[in-house]
Scaffold this active site. Structure first.
Site, PDB file in Angstrom:
ATOM      1  N   GLU A  82      20.179  18.000 -34.696  1.00  0.00           N
ATOM      2  CA  GLU A  82      20.129  16.561 -34.416  1.00  0.00           C
ATOM      3  C   GLU A  82      18.714  16.173 -33.981  1.00  0.00           C
ATOM      4  O   GLU A  82      17.995  16.995 -33.400  1.00  0.00           O
ATOM      5  CB  GLU A  82      21.158  16.243 -33.310  1.00  0.00           C
ATOM      6  CG  GLU A  82      21.134  14.843 -32.745  1.00  0.00           C
ATOM      7  CD  GLU A  82      21.540  13.751 -33.723  1.00  0.00           C
ATOM      8  OE1 GLU A  82      20.988  13.745 -34.849  1.00  0.00           O
ATOM      9  OE2 GLU A  82      22.356  12.893 -33.364  1.00  0.00           O
ATOM     10  N   ASP A  83      18.329  14.935 -34.276  1.00  0.00           N
ATOM     11  CA  ASP A  83      16.992  14.498 -33.860  1.00  0.00           C
ATOM     12  C   ASP A  83      16.913  14.249 -32.359  1.00  0.00           C
ATOM     13  O   ASP A  83      16.007  14.718 -31.683  1.00  0.00           O
ATOM     14  CB  ASP A  83      16.552  13.247 -34.651  1.00  0.00           C
ATOM     15  CG  ASP A  83      17.548  12.095 -34.585  1.00  0.00           C
ATOM     16  OD1 ASP A  83      18.622  12.242 -33.969  1.00  0.00           O
ATOM     17  OD2 ASP A  83      17.250  11.028 -35.163  1.00  0.00           O
TER      18      ASP A  83
ATOM     19  N   ASP B 196      21.087  10.916 -27.005  1.00  0.00           N
ATOM     20  CA  ASP B 196      20.863   9.729 -26.177  1.00  0.00           C
ATOM     21  C   ASP B 196      22.084   9.578 -25.254  1.00  0.00           C
ATOM     22  O   ASP B 196      22.170  10.230 -24.220  1.00  0.00           O
ATOM     23  CB  ASP B 196      20.669   8.540 -27.128  1.00  0.00           C
ATOM     24  CG  ASP B 196      20.265   7.275 -26.425  1.00  0.00           C
ATOM     25  OD1 ASP B 196      19.609   7.358 -25.373  1.00  0.00           O
ATOM     26  OD2 ASP B 196      20.593   6.183 -26.926  1.00  0.00           O
TER      27      ASP B 196
ATOM     28  N   PHE C 167      12.312   4.232 -26.257  1.00  0.00           N
ATOM     29  CA  PHE C 167      12.735   4.324 -27.655  1.00  0.00           C
ATOM     30  C   PHE C 167      11.603   4.911 -28.477  1.00  0.00           C
ATOM     31  O   PHE C 167      10.497   4.374 -28.513  1.00  0.00           O
ATOM     32  CB  PHE C 167      13.159   2.967 -28.207  1.00  0.00           C
ATOM     33  CG  PHE C 167      14.018   3.115 -29.424  1.00  0.00           C
ATOM     34  CD1 PHE C 167      15.382   3.348 -29.304  1.00  0.00           C
ATOM     35  CD2 PHE C 167      13.461   3.075 -30.693  1.00  0.00           C
ATOM     36  CE1 PHE C 167      16.179   3.538 -30.431  1.00  0.00           C
ATOM     37  CE2 PHE C 167      14.246   3.262 -31.821  1.00  0.00           C
ATOM     38  CZ  PHE C 167      15.606   3.491 -31.687  1.00  0.00           C
TER      39      PHE C 167
ATOM     40  N   ARG D 170       9.932   6.629 -39.977  1.00  0.00           N
ATOM     41  CA  ARG D 170      10.370   8.029 -40.061  1.00  0.00           C
ATOM     42  C   ARG D 170       9.239   8.946 -40.524  1.00  0.00           C
ATOM     43  O   ARG D 170       9.232  10.139 -40.256  1.00  0.00           O
ATOM     44  CB  ARG D 170      11.527   8.181 -41.052  1.00  0.00           C
ATOM     45  CG  ARG D 170      12.826   7.502 -40.638  1.00  0.00           C
ATOM     46  CD  ARG D 170      13.949   7.952 -41.557  1.00  0.00           C
ATOM     47  NE  ARG D 170      15.108   7.063 -41.512  1.00  0.00           N
ATOM     48  CZ  ARG D 170      16.100   7.152 -40.637  1.00  0.00           C
ATOM     49  NH1 ARG D 170      16.069   8.090 -39.721  1.00  0.00           N
ATOM     50  NH2 ARG D 170      17.119   6.320 -40.673  1.00  0.00           N
TER      51      ARG D 170
HETATM   52  P1  IMP Z   1      23.870   8.988 -29.111  1.00  0.00           P
HETATM   53  O1  IMP Z   1      25.186   9.028 -29.790  1.00  0.00           O
HETATM   54  O2  IMP Z   1      23.763   7.808 -28.184  1.00  0.00           O
HETATM   55  O3  IMP Z   1      23.488  10.265 -28.417  1.00  0.00           O
HETATM   56  O4  IMP Z   1      22.832   8.604 -30.202  1.00  0.00           O
HETATM   57  C1  IMP Z   1      22.204   9.509 -30.990  1.00  0.00           C
HETATM   58  C2  IMP Z   1      21.575   8.801 -32.151  1.00  0.00           C
HETATM   59  O5  IMP Z   1      20.996   7.546 -31.760  1.00  0.00           O
HETATM   60  C3  IMP Z   1      20.426   9.608 -32.690  1.00  0.00           C
HETATM   61  O6  IMP Z   1      20.850  10.460 -33.709  1.00  0.00           O
HETATM   62  C4  IMP Z   1      19.488   8.544 -33.209  1.00  0.00           C
HETATM   63  O7  IMP Z   1      19.831   8.211 -34.529  1.00  0.00           O
HETATM   64  C5  IMP Z   1      19.741   7.347 -32.346  1.00  0.00           C
HETATM   65  N1  IMP Z   1      18.725   7.225 -31.279  1.00  0.00           N
HETATM   66  C6  IMP Z   1      18.898   7.359 -29.960  1.00  0.00           C
HETATM   67  N2  IMP Z   1      17.752   7.184 -29.286  1.00  0.00           N
HETATM   68  C7  IMP Z   1      16.806   6.964 -30.224  1.00  0.00           C
HETATM   69  C8  IMP Z   1      15.382   6.733 -30.166  1.00  0.00           C
HETATM   70  O8  IMP Z   1      14.733   6.699 -29.101  1.00  0.00           O
HETATM   71  N3  IMP Z   1      14.773   6.549 -31.359  1.00  0.00           N
HETATM   72  C9  IMP Z   1      15.420   6.576 -32.552  1.00  0.00           C
HETATM   73  N4  IMP Z   1      16.736   6.793 -32.654  1.00  0.00           N
HETATM   74  C10 IMP Z   1      17.423   6.983 -31.500  1.00  0.00           C
END
Ligand code: IMP
Length: 177
Positions: free
Chosen positions: A95-96, A99, A148, A161
């Site tokens: 995963e990237d 959050d 962000f 990207r």
């Molecule tokens: P989560 O489900 O809230 O943990 O969200 C994860 C997903 O939200 C990641 O795979 C990203 O696609 C997106 N995301 C969360 N924070 C960022 C950020 O700072 N930049 C870009 N994408 C983000």
């Protein structure tokens, strides 16, 4: 448009190499299935897999929870599932960024119901202060503050990207969302 670099190319390269080494040691004698979460993980996964020395195959899922907004909706959906079953396999989700944790929490539990030998998580970035559900990366590149970020596969409304480094999105652009 201005970017504030947060993680330089060289720092990312070094950390990805370390992660690949650690993964290779931990999975020695096993076969690994990397499951990349599209689209954000595609660059990280491409670099990571070239640092892995155990036999490895790849598959991808598309999971949506964000849309074009910077705030998670809290709704997680699998838009594209794995091509094959994962029974008996050692799965490493790539995963990237973690959050709120909602995406990985959902995906990890979902994959665990399919009878794999193991499911672990490798994330490039983590924003621990944003967590809503308890989920941790077994392999983590960098822990960052609540900002962000874009680049190295991460987007804002599908843009940025391509940046070879990770940058904080400018306040101007963030506000326009
Ligand atoms: P989560 O489900 O809230 O943990 O969200 C994860 C997903 O939200 C990641 O795979 C990203 O696609 C997106 N995301 C969360 N924070 C960022 C950020 O700072 N930049 C870009 N994408 C983000």
């Amino acid at each position: 448009m201005s970017y504030q670099p947060l993680l330089e190319e060289q720092a990312i390269r070094t950390r990805v190499r370390e992660l690949g080494k650690q993964i290779s040691v931990d999975y020695e004698g096993k076969e690994l299935l990397l499951v990349g979460i599209l689209k954000g993980a595609f660059i990280f996964m491409a670099d990571l897999i070239r640092q892995i020395e155990v036999p490895v195959t790849v598959d991808f899922v598309v999971v949506s929870s964000y849309g074009a907004s910077t705030e998670s909706s809290g709704v997680v959906r699998i838009d594209k599932d794995l091509e094959k079953g994962i029974e008996g396999k050692h799965v490493l989700i790539v995963e990237d960024i973690i959050d709120t944790g909602l995406t990985l929490n959902y995906l990890k539990h979902n994959l665990e119901t399919r009878g794999p030998a193991s499911v672990r998580i490798c994330a490039l970035l983590d924003k621990p202060s944003r967590r809503k559900v308890s989920v941790e990366a077994d392999y983590l590149g960098f822990s960052i503050a609540d900002e962000f970020v874009v680049g190295y596969g991460l987007d804002f409304a599908e843009r940025h990207r391509h940046l070879p480094y990770v940058a904080v999105l400018s306040a101007d652009e963030y506000r326009q969302s």
